[in-house]
Scaffold this active site. Sequence first.
Site, PDB file in Angstrom:
ATOM      1  CG  ASP A 292      -1.989   1.057   1.230  1.00  0.00           C
ATOM      2  OD1 ASP A 292      -2.295   1.567   0.133  1.00  0.00           O
ATOM      3  OD2 ASP A 292      -2.545   1.369   2.302  1.00  0.00           O
ATOM      4  CG  HIS A 293       1.319   4.230  -2.499  1.00  0.00           C
ATOM      5  ND1 HIS A 293       0.681   4.354  -3.725  1.00  0.00           N
ATOM      6  CD2 HIS A 293       2.543   3.721  -2.776  1.00  0.00           C
ATOM      7  CE1 HIS A 293       1.483   3.942  -4.679  1.00  0.00           C
ATOM      8  NE2 HIS A 293       2.614   3.548  -4.134  1.00  0.00           N
ATOM      9  CE1 TYR A 466      -8.018   5.266   3.366  1.00  0.00           C
ATOM     10  CE2 TYR A 466      -8.885   6.979   1.936  1.00  0.00           C
ATOM     11  CZ  TYR A 466      -8.640   6.480   3.207  1.00  0.00           C
ATOM     12  OH  TYR A 466      -9.026   7.198   4.323  1.00  0.00           O
ATOM     13  CG  HIS A 467      -3.066   3.878  -3.567  1.00  0.00           C
ATOM     14  ND1 HIS A 467      -2.104   4.868  -3.722  1.00  0.00           N
ATOM     15  CD2 HIS A 467      -4.259   4.463  -3.864  1.00  0.00           C
ATOM     16  CE1 HIS A 467      -2.700   5.987  -4.089  1.00  0.00           C
ATOM     17  NE2 HIS A 467      -4.005   5.771  -4.176  1.00  0.00           N
ATOM     18  N   PRO A 468      -4.280  -0.627  -1.789  1.00  0.00           N
ATOM     19  CG  PRO A 468      -6.175  -1.803  -1.072  1.00  0.00           C
ATOM     20  CD  PRO A 468      -5.676  -0.412  -1.342  1.00  0.00           C
TER      21      PRO A 468
END
Length: 551
Positions: A292-293, A466-468
Site C-alpha cells: 500500500d502507499h 487506499y492503494h492495496p
Amino acid sequence: MNQFDYIIVGAGSAGCALAARLSEDPRNAVLLLETGGSDAGPFIQMPAALSYPMSMSLYDWGFESEPEPHLGGRRLQIPRGKVIGGSSAVNGMVYVRGHAGDFDTWANMGAKSWDYASVLPYFKRMETSHDAKSAWRGTHGPVHVTRGARKNPLYIAFIEAGKQAGYAEIEDYNGERQEGFGAMEMTVWKGKRWSTADAYLKPALKRENLTLITGAATRRVLIEDKRALGVEYERRGKVETVLSGKDVILAASAINSPKLLMLSGVGNAEELKRAGIDPIVHRPGVGLNLQDHLEVYVQQACVQPITLFKYWNLFGKALVGAQWLFTRTGVGASNQFESCGFIRSRAGIPYPDIQFHFLPMAVRYDGQAAAEGHGYQAHVGPMRSKSRGTVTLGGDKPEDKPVIRFNYMSETEDWAEFRQAIRLTREIFGQSAFDPYRGKEIQPGDDAVSDEALDDFVREHAESAYHPCGTCKMGDANDPFAVVDPEGRVIGVEGLRVADSSIFPQITNGNLNAPAIMVGEKIADHTLGKSLPPASAVPAWWHPDWQNSQR
C-alpha cells in the site's frame, strides 16, 4: 439461465473493463456479479464529495486493518468500493498510470509481456485524454481524463515552488516524463465522476449477451479436478450456482480476490486446513505480498482567505452543491487535486519514489478540517516501501471479514524515507512562491525537527492512501509464491483467472485506478486468446544523471 461462457466476480475498475471487452463478441455469454448496487446519487457523482461515499456502508466494504504494531497499534481504515464501478466509484478520481520503471520491474519479476512498451498500448486504448495530446496518450478510449481549471493561485504557487526548488515543470506526467511538477489529471467528465461503470459497464449493458447481477455476494469458486466450473453466490438470502464454459475471473479487489481463492481451497494448504477448509491447490503466495502507499499530510496555514475552507460551512456547502446540481460546474465539479509532483528522494534512485498531491485546504481525507482554518497541504509519502503485509481468512464462512495486516513501517529504511519526504515537502513550501500565503506550519509543526520528532509524527498521523495491491502476485509459473501467470491464470487451476490490483507484483508509482483498469483491458485480450498489440516504440524519460543528482 445458469450457464455462461465467462463469469466475472466484481464490477470494479478491472471488472467493468473485462465485462465490456469480453462481451464485444456477441457469441460470448458474459455474467458479471457485484455485491453492491447502483451508483446513482450525488455523493458518488459529485467529484468534490469524494470523502462521503468511501465512508458510507451503502458503498463501502468497511474494512479496517489489524492493529498496526509500528504505528502505535492503530487500526487504519481501508475503503473499498461495494457498488458498480467498485473503487473507481468511491476513490479520489486521481489518474496516474505509473512510471515506465514500474512495469519494466514487473517484467523483471517474472510478469512477461507486462513491461512498459507492452502495457502502453493498453493505456492508450482505454483513455480519452482531453488536455494532453502526444504519442503517449490515447484519444478514443472509454475513460475520460481531464484536468482541473486551477483557478486558485495556490495551485500555481505549488508548481512554481517546485521549479524554484530545482525541479522541472512537466507538461504531462502520464506522457513521456513523470518526474517533476505540473497539473494533476482526474477521471471526471462534464463535471461528474467518470467511473468504470460509466466508461465501460453502462454502454456494454445494452448488449444482450452481458448480464449484470447486483446484490450478489460471491461465496466461492466451484473447483473440481483442479478446474473452475463456476461460482456460488448469495442473493436475497438464497444461494445460487452459476456455471462457466470457459473462465471464471476474479476481479474482486486486493482484499476479496485472495479471500475468495482461499475460501475455494486455493492457498497455503496448512493455513487452509487450520481454517477448516479442504485445500485443493497449494499456492502459498495467496494473500501474501500485500502493499500500500502510506502518507502524511504536511499542512501549512494560509494568511489569505482564499482556500477551500471558505466553503467549509453549511451555507458554503449548500452553495457548492446547488451550483453543481444545476450546472455541473464550480468547486463541486473537481476533486480539487489539481497540482502534483513526482520526485526522487535522493541521488541513486532511478525514477520517482515520492508523490505529492497538493490541496488548497488543510483537511483530512475523511473530511475533518484543520482547526486553524485557512490552510493548504501536500499528501506525501514513499511510493515503494519494502514493507509487506498479508490478507488471511477470518473464518471459514464467506461472511467472515478477512484479517488484513499491512505491517506498515516494518522496514528500517521506511522511516528514513518518510523523514526525507517530509523535509523535501517543507523545502518546497518554503520557496518564495508561497511567501504571500505562508502562515505557520500546522503539522508536523515547527517543533518537529529531529528524526525522533518526525518519526513520532508519522507513527501517530500516517494514513493509508487506499492503494492495496499485490496479494495474488503475477509471475513466472515456476515462482512458488506467484499466484497467477502473466496471462492472469491461477497457477494450478484451469479456467480460473484473477484480474485486479491484487496481481501487481510491485506497487506502482502513483494512484492505482489507472493501472487496475489497464489490467482489465490486458487480461481481456489474454482471456480471448487475442494477439497482443505491437510493443510501443515511444520511450519514457529518465533523468540522465540519476546516479549522481536528486533533482
